[in-house]
Write a protein that holds these residues in place. Structure first.
Motif, PDB file in Angstrom:
ATOM      1  N   ARG A   1       0.834  -1.213   0.000  1.00 21.49           N
ATOM      2  CA  ARG A   1       0.000   0.000   0.000  1.00 21.49           C
ATOM      3  C   ARG A   1       0.864   1.257   0.000  1.00 21.49           C
ATOM      4  N   GLU A   2       1.941   1.260   0.778  1.00 20.44           N
ATOM      5  CA  GLU A   2       2.832   2.434   0.828  1.00 20.44           C
ATOM      6  C   GLU A   2       3.462   2.692  -0.538  1.00 20.44           C
ATOM      7  N   CYS A   3       3.927   1.616  -1.189  1.00 15.51           N
ATOM      8  CA  CYS A   3       4.559   1.757  -2.507  1.00 15.51           C
ATOM      9  C   CYS A   3       3.562   2.319  -3.505  1.00 15.51           C
ATOM     10  N   GLU A   4       2.340   1.800  -3.471  1.00 14.71           N
ATOM     11  CA  GLU A   4       1.340   2.253  -4.440  1.00 14.71           C
ATOM     12  C   GLU A   4       0.946   3.703  -4.197  1.00 14.71           C
ATOM     13  N   ALA A   5       0.885   4.108  -2.905  1.00 15.02           N
ATOM     14  CA  ALA A   5       0.558   5.499  -2.577  1.00 15.02           C
ATOM     15  C   ALA A   5       1.607   6.451  -3.133  1.00 15.02           C
ATOM     16  N   LEU A   6       2.830   5.971  -3.282  1.00 12.32           N
ATOM     17  CA  LEU A   6       3.920   6.807  -3.816  1.00 12.32           C
ATOM     18  C   LEU A   6       4.108   6.608  -5.322  1.00 12.32           C
ATOM     19  N   GLY A   7       3.257   5.797  -5.931  1.00 14.49           N
ATOM     20  CA  GLY A   7       3.372   5.541  -7.369  1.00 14.49           C
ATOM     21  C   GLY A   7       4.502   4.588  -7.724  1.00 14.49           C
ATOM     22  N   GLU A   8       5.030   3.882  -6.704  1.00 12.93           N
ATOM     23  CA  GLU A   8       6.128   2.922  -6.941  1.00 12.93           C
ATOM     24  C   GLU A   8       5.529   1.546  -7.260  1.00 12.93           C
ATOM     25  N   TYR A   9       4.898   1.459  -8.424  1.00  7.06           N
ATOM     26  CA  TYR A   9       4.166   0.233  -8.780  1.00  7.06           C
ATOM     27  C   TYR A   9       5.097  -0.950  -9.038  1.00  7.06           C
ATOM     28  N   GLY A  10       6.282  -0.666  -9.558  1.00  2.31           N
ATOM     29  CA  GLY A  10       7.239  -1.748  -9.831  1.00  2.31           C
ATOM     30  C   GLY A  10       7.696  -2.416  -8.553  1.00  2.31           C
ATOM     31  N   ILE A  11       7.997  -1.597  -7.536  1.00  3.75           N
ATOM     32  CA  ILE A  11       8.428  -2.151  -6.247  1.00  3.75           C
ATOM     33  C   ILE A  11       7.264  -2.923  -5.624  1.00  3.75           C
TER      34      ILE A  11
END
Ligand SMILES: [Fe+2]
Ligand SMILES: [Fe+2]
Length: 158
Positions: free
Chosen positions: A117-127
């Motif tokens: 969820r944290e990665c997606e909130a930052l737009g870090e979809y690859g991670i």
């Protein structure tokens, strides 16, 4: 008046620095898992534990791959991967070792779910995508350990 400033908003979503910090905690958990599985897979004795001992050896190799992936993403985000494992419980009692592993896997699953969820909130979809794949394997580890202990897989969603 209650309208939040951009700074407050990014605090709610989490910052890149916080993500690096959290990934470093994940990395410490991966190191802990590598060490625990290396030791436990060799120390577990008794015919009833031979299958799970083999399984734990496979876990060790998977945890190393997780550590490499998490380190890569910390570096990609501009952070420095840490070199400190979380403490490993040492015991000669099979039940105690398996219990420690299961507790750690439960914590790991709980944390990686937050991390997606944290990665997606930052737009870090690859991670986020890589963490989903790691999460899938951690859930298998949970199942292996719960099965060896003769229990159902714990619900860590709360
Ligand atoms: Fe892992
Ligand atoms: Fe695991």
């Amino acid at each position: 008046m209650s309208k939040s400033t951009p700074a407050q908003e990014s605090k709610t979503a989490g910052t890149r620095e916080q993500l690096i910090e959290h990934l470093n905690q994940d990395l410490s958990r991966e190191y802990q898992a590598i060490i625990a599985y290396v030791v436990y897979s060799k120390v577990l004795k008794g015919a009833q534990y031979m299958t799970i001992a083999k399984e734990l050896e496979k876990h060790a190799a998977q945890e190393l791959q997780h550590a490499l992936k998490i380190s890569k993403h910390i570096d990609y985000l501009g952070g420095m991967p840490n070199a400190t494992p979380k403490p490993v419980v040492l015991s000669e009692k099979a039940e105690k070792m398996l219990r420690a592993d299961l507790d750690n896997e439960n914590e790991t699953v709980r944390e990686y779910r937050k991390r997606v969820r944290e990665c997606e909130a930052l737009g870090e979809y690859g991670i986020a995508e890589d963490i989903r794949e790691i999460l899938r394997q951690e859930q298998e580890h949970q199942t292996d350990l719960a099965t060896a202990l003769g229990e159902d897989v714990p619900d860590v969603s709360r």
